[in-house]
Design a protein around this motif. Structure first.
Motif, PDB file in Angstrom:
ATOM      1  N   ALA A   1      36.317  39.845  42.377  1.00 49.92           N
ATOM      2  CA  ALA A   1      37.088  39.611  41.154  1.00 49.92           C
ATOM      3  C   ALA A   1      36.190  39.726  39.927  1.00 49.92           C
ATOM      4  O   ALA A   1      36.585  40.314  38.907  1.00 49.92           O
ATOM      5  CB  ALA A   1      37.756  38.241  41.203  1.00 49.92           C
ATOM      6  N   LEU A   2      34.977  39.186  40.012  1.00 49.66           N
ATOM      7  CA  LEU A   2      34.035  39.308  38.900  1.00 49.66           C
ATOM      8  C   LEU A   2      33.694  40.771  38.628  1.00 49.66           C
ATOM      9  O   LEU A   2      33.658  41.207  37.473  1.00 49.66           O
ATOM     10  CB  LEU A   2      32.760  38.517  39.189  1.00 49.66           C
ATOM     11  CG  LEU A   2      32.875  37.002  39.074  1.00 49.66           C
ATOM     12  CD1 LEU A   2      31.650  36.324  39.683  1.00 49.66           C
ATOM     13  CD2 LEU A   2      33.059  36.592  37.629  1.00 49.66           C
ATOM     14  N   GLU A   3      33.465  41.531  39.676  1.00 54.89           N
ATOM     15  CA  GLU A   3      33.171  42.962  39.533  1.00 54.89           C
ATOM     16  C   GLU A   3      34.337  43.690  38.881  1.00 54.89           C
ATOM     17  O   GLU A   3      34.141  44.540  38.007  1.00 54.89           O
ATOM     18  CB  GLU A   3      32.901  43.596  40.899  1.00 54.89           C
ATOM     19  CG  GLU A   3      31.560  43.297  41.486  1.00 54.89           C
ATOM     20  CD  GLU A   3      31.409  43.945  42.861  1.00 54.89           C
ATOM     21  OE1 GLU A   3      31.906  45.070  43.063  1.00 54.89           O
ATOM     22  OE2 GLU A   3      30.799  43.303  43.730  1.00 54.89           O
ATOM     23  N   THR A   4      35.548  43.372  39.307  1.00 54.73           N
ATOM     24  CA  THR A   4      36.736  44.034  38.780  1.00 54.73           C
ATOM     25  C   THR A   4      36.918  43.744  37.297  1.00 54.73           C
ATOM     26  O   THR A   4      37.146  44.653  36.490  1.00 54.73           O
ATOM     27  CB  THR A   4      37.994  43.606  39.566  1.00 54.73           C
ATOM     28  OG1 THR A   4      37.800  43.917  40.939  1.00 54.73           O
ATOM     29  CG2 THR A   4      39.227  44.309  39.040  1.00 54.73           C
ATOM     30  N   ILE A   5      36.784  42.489  36.903  1.00 55.60           N
ATOM     31  CA  ILE A   5      36.932  42.130  35.490  1.00 55.60           C
ATOM     32  C   ILE A   5      35.819  42.763  34.661  1.00 55.60           C
ATOM     33  O   ILE A   5      36.067  43.295  33.582  1.00 55.60           O
ATOM     34  CB  ILE A   5      36.968  40.601  35.309  1.00 55.60           C
ATOM     35  CG1 ILE A   5      38.309  40.060  35.812  1.00 55.60           C
ATOM     36  CG2 ILE A   5      36.769  40.223  33.849  1.00 55.60           C
ATOM     37  CD1 ILE A   5      38.478  38.572  35.677  1.00 55.60           C
ATOM     38  N   LEU A   6      34.614  42.738  35.175  1.00 58.00           N
ATOM     39  CA  LEU A   6      33.506  43.347  34.446  1.00 58.00           C
ATOM     40  C   LEU A   6      33.737  44.848  34.261  1.00 58.00           C
ATOM     41  O   LEU A   6      33.496  45.390  33.184  1.00 58.00           O
ATOM     42  CB  LEU A   6      32.185  43.085  35.154  1.00 58.00           C
ATOM     43  CG  LEU A   6      30.928  43.535  34.426  1.00 58.00           C
ATOM     44  CD1 LEU A   6      30.805  42.863  33.069  1.00 58.00           C
ATOM     45  CD2 LEU A   6      29.699  43.244  35.273  1.00 58.00           C
ATOM     46  N   SER A   7      34.236  45.516  35.289  1.00 61.14           N
ATOM     47  CA  SER A   7      34.486  46.958  35.174  1.00 61.14           C
ATOM     48  C   SER A   7      35.620  47.246  34.191  1.00 61.14           C
ATOM     49  O   SER A   7      35.607  48.281  33.516  1.00 61.14           O
ATOM     50  CB  SER A   7      34.776  47.581  36.537  1.00 61.14           C
ATOM     51  OG  SER A   7      36.020  47.160  37.026  1.00 61.14           O
ATOM     52  N   MET A   8      36.576  46.331  34.060  1.00 57.17           N
ATOM     53  CA  MET A   8      37.661  46.507  33.097  1.00 57.17           C
ATOM     54  C   MET A   8      37.129  46.468  31.663  1.00 57.17           C
ATOM     55  O   MET A   8      37.614  47.194  30.798  1.00 57.17           O
ATOM     56  CB  MET A   8      38.713  45.405  33.270  1.00 57.17           C
ATOM     57  CG  MET A   8      39.517  45.513  34.537  1.00 57.17           C
ATOM     58  SD  MET A   8      40.535  44.046  34.846  1.00 57.17           S
ATOM     59  CE  MET A   8      41.696  44.143  33.518  1.00 57.17           C
TER      60      MET A   8
END
Length: 60
Positions: free
Chosen positions: A17-24
């Protein structure tokens, strides 16, 4: 999965989830790390750290 669910998981330190938000938000963070037309890697790293800290501290 909607953004709120993703944020709840990120606050719980779920790495995906952290990776996904950071990539957004990566394009915005990269844009803000440009100083006088030059990309500043150190600034980008600091922005990412502050961003992730803000995600963890955000009240839903």
């Amino acid at each position: 999965m909607d953004f709120k669910e993703l944020l709840i998981l990120a606050k719980a330190n779920h790495s995906k989830a952290l990776e996904t938000i950071l990539s957004m938000y990566r394009p915005l963070l990269m844009k803000e790390a440009v100083v006088n037309g030059t990309f500043d890697e150190d600034l980008f790293q600091e922005l990412c750290i502050v961003f992730l800290r803000c995600v963890r501290n955000f009240r839903i």
